[in-house]
Design a protein around this motif. Structure first.
Motif, PDB file in Angstrom:
ATOM      1  N   ILE A  56       0.826  -1.203   0.000  1.00 11.87           N
ATOM      2  CA  ILE A  56       0.000   0.000   0.000  1.00 11.87           C
ATOM      3  C   ILE A  56       0.866   1.260   0.000  1.00 11.87           C
ATOM      4  O   ILE A  56       0.650   2.182  -0.780  1.00 11.87           O
ATOM      5  N   SER A  57       1.876   1.288   0.883  1.00 11.62           N
ATOM      6  CA  SER A  57       2.754   2.460   0.961  1.00 11.62           C
ATOM      7  C   SER A  57       3.518   2.669  -0.343  1.00 11.62           C
ATOM      8  O   SER A  57       3.698   3.797  -0.802  1.00 11.62           O
ATOM      9  N   GLY A  58       3.980   1.564  -0.935  1.00 12.25           N
ATOM     10  CA  GLY A  58       4.694   1.646  -2.201  1.00 12.25           C
ATOM     11  C   GLY A  58       3.826   2.241  -3.300  1.00 12.25           C
ATOM     12  O   GLY A  58       4.293   3.034  -4.124  1.00 12.25           O
ATOM     13  N   ALA A  59       2.549   1.877  -3.283  1.00 10.28           N
ATOM     14  CA  ALA A  59       1.615   2.413  -4.284  1.00 10.28           C
ATOM     15  C   ALA A  59       1.407   3.913  -4.087  1.00 10.28           C
ATOM     16  O   ALA A  59       1.415   4.687  -5.046  1.00 10.28           O
ATOM     17  N   PHE A  60       1.236   4.340  -2.839  1.00 14.61           N
ATOM     18  CA  PHE A  60       1.063   5.774  -2.576  1.00 14.61           C
ATOM     19  C   PHE A  60       2.320   6.543  -2.966  1.00 14.61           C
ATOM     20  O   PHE A  60       2.234   7.640  -3.524  1.00 14.61           O
ATOM     21  N   LEU A  63       2.418   6.971  -6.740  1.00 12.47           N
ATOM     22  CA  LEU A  63       1.477   7.992  -7.196  1.00 12.47           C
ATOM     23  C   LEU A  63       2.001   9.395  -6.913  1.00 12.47           C
ATOM     24  O   LEU A  63       1.833  10.308  -7.725  1.00 12.47           O
ATOM     25  N   ALA A  64       2.640   9.559  -5.765  1.00 12.99           N
ATOM     26  CA  ALA A  64       3.153  10.874  -5.384  1.00 12.99           C
ATOM     27  C   ALA A  64       4.332  11.303  -6.250  1.00 12.99           C
ATOM     28  O   ALA A  64       4.565  12.502  -6.445  1.00 12.99           O
ATOM     29  N   LYS A  65       5.064  10.321  -6.782  1.00 14.37           N
ATOM     30  CA  LYS A  65       6.280  10.632  -7.537  1.00 14.37           C
ATOM     31  C   LYS A  65       6.054  10.755  -9.043  1.00 14.37           C
ATOM     32  O   LYS A  65       6.975  11.086  -9.787  1.00 14.37           O
ATOM     33  N   GLN A  76      -0.139   6.765 -17.050  1.00 12.88           N
ATOM     34  CA  GLN A  76      -1.174   5.732 -17.033  1.00 12.88           C
ATOM     35  C   GLN A  76      -0.638   4.421 -16.458  1.00 12.88           C
ATOM     36  O   GLN A  76      -1.285   3.788 -15.611  1.00 12.88           O
ATOM     37  N   LYS A  77       0.546   4.042 -16.891  1.00 10.47           N
ATOM     38  CA  LYS A  77       1.134   2.776 -16.437  1.00 10.47           C
ATOM     39  C   LYS A  77       1.387   2.794 -14.927  1.00 10.47           C
ATOM     40  O   LYS A  77       1.064   1.838 -14.212  1.00 10.47           O
ATOM     41  N   THR A  78       1.960   3.895 -14.434  1.00 17.29           N
ATOM     42  CA  THR A  78       2.256   4.007 -13.008  1.00 17.29           C
ATOM     43  C   THR A  78       0.985   4.028 -12.167  1.00 17.29           C
ATOM     44  O   THR A  78       0.874   3.313 -11.160  1.00 17.29           O
ATOM     45  N   ASP A  79       0.026   4.848 -12.604  1.00 17.63           N
ATOM     46  CA  ASP A  79      -1.226   4.951 -11.853  1.00 17.63           C
ATOM     47  C   ASP A  79      -1.980   3.621 -11.853  1.00 17.63           C
ATOM     48  O   ASP A  79      -2.528   3.208 -10.825  1.00 17.63           O
ATOM     49  N   PHE A  83      -2.938   1.658  -8.474  1.00 19.19           N
ATOM     50  CA  PHE A  83      -4.325   1.358  -8.103  1.00 19.19           C
ATOM     51  C   PHE A  83      -4.529  -0.147  -7.914  1.00 19.19           C
ATOM     52  O   PHE A  83      -5.255  -0.573  -7.015  1.00 19.19           O
ATOM     53  N   GLN A  84      -3.875  -0.931  -8.754  1.00 22.86           N
ATOM     54  CA  GLN A  84      -3.972  -2.384  -8.610  1.00 22.86           C
ATOM     55  C   GLN A  84      -3.375  -2.833  -7.278  1.00 22.86           C
ATOM     56  O   GLN A  84      -3.948  -3.672  -6.571  1.00 22.86           O
TER      57      GLN A  84
END
Length: 203
Positions: A56-60, A63-65, A76-79, A83-84
């Protein structure tokens, strides 16, 4: 545009604090400490938490970066991956809590546990929906893509409301003796420390 989206997504790590029991000190259990059965329940919930929180933290962080003016396909690829990961992370969290069952010896424990599971599951579904939406954006047209990200940010307002409900449900579950039980678990302690670390730290 994407910075707004990342800002709307930030703060998810507080869910860990709510579940870890580290958001408040002490409890209502007196000097005896929590029931050993409750401690065993807490271990079931807390042991898988660090791995779930890392995802979860890695995903946030991802998104922030994201570079807001970067190539649409990269955004698109990162987001989409983030989200996945969020959908998977919260689904796993709900699964752990569901498998653990109601906290033993806690008044209204079953209802509180079921409410938390329900809200975590809904949060996971919300992120799965966001993944579908970002996957459907038109990356060939910068204006259309930017407009799509704007719509996605609007959708995030509803997800933010789900956050509030999920946090409340977890905080209700972790009161009193449950709080004491989870604070004894290294899994919850580790996850809470990781969630409170600066996002720039690459632990």
């Amino acid at each position: 545009m994407n910075k707004k989206l990342a800002a709307a997504l930030s703060g998810g790590s507080v869910l860990v604090v709510a579940l870890s029991g580290c958001s408040s000190s002490g409890g209502d259990g007196g000097d005896k400490g929590p029931d050993p059965k409750l401690v065993a329940w807490a271990k079931t919930v807390c042991d898988p938490l660090p791995a779930q929180q890392a995802k979860i933290s890695g995903a946030f962080d991802a998104l922030a970066k994201v570079v807001k003016d970067g190539p649409p396909k990269d955004i698109q690829k990162t987001d989409s991956q983030a989200f996945q990961d969020l959908a998977d992370g919260f689904k796993a969290r709900a699964g752990s809590l569901s498998d653990a069952g109601a906290p033993p010896g806690v008044d209204g424990g079953a209802a509180k546990q079921q409410d938390a599971v329900k809200k975590l599951t809904a949060l996971s579904a919300a992120y799965a929906d966001l993944k579908k939406r970002v996957d459907g954006l038109d990356t060939k047209d910068q204006k259309k893509f930017a407009s799509g990200l704007g719509d996605l940010s609007e959708r995030m307002k509803a997800v933010a409301a789900q956050y509030d409900g999920t946090i409340t449900a977890l905080q209700n579950l972790e009161k009193g003796d449950v709080n004491q039980a989870v604070t004894k678990q290294s899994g919850c302690t580790k996850a809470s420390k990781a969630s409170s670390a600066p996002s720039s730290a690459n632990g």
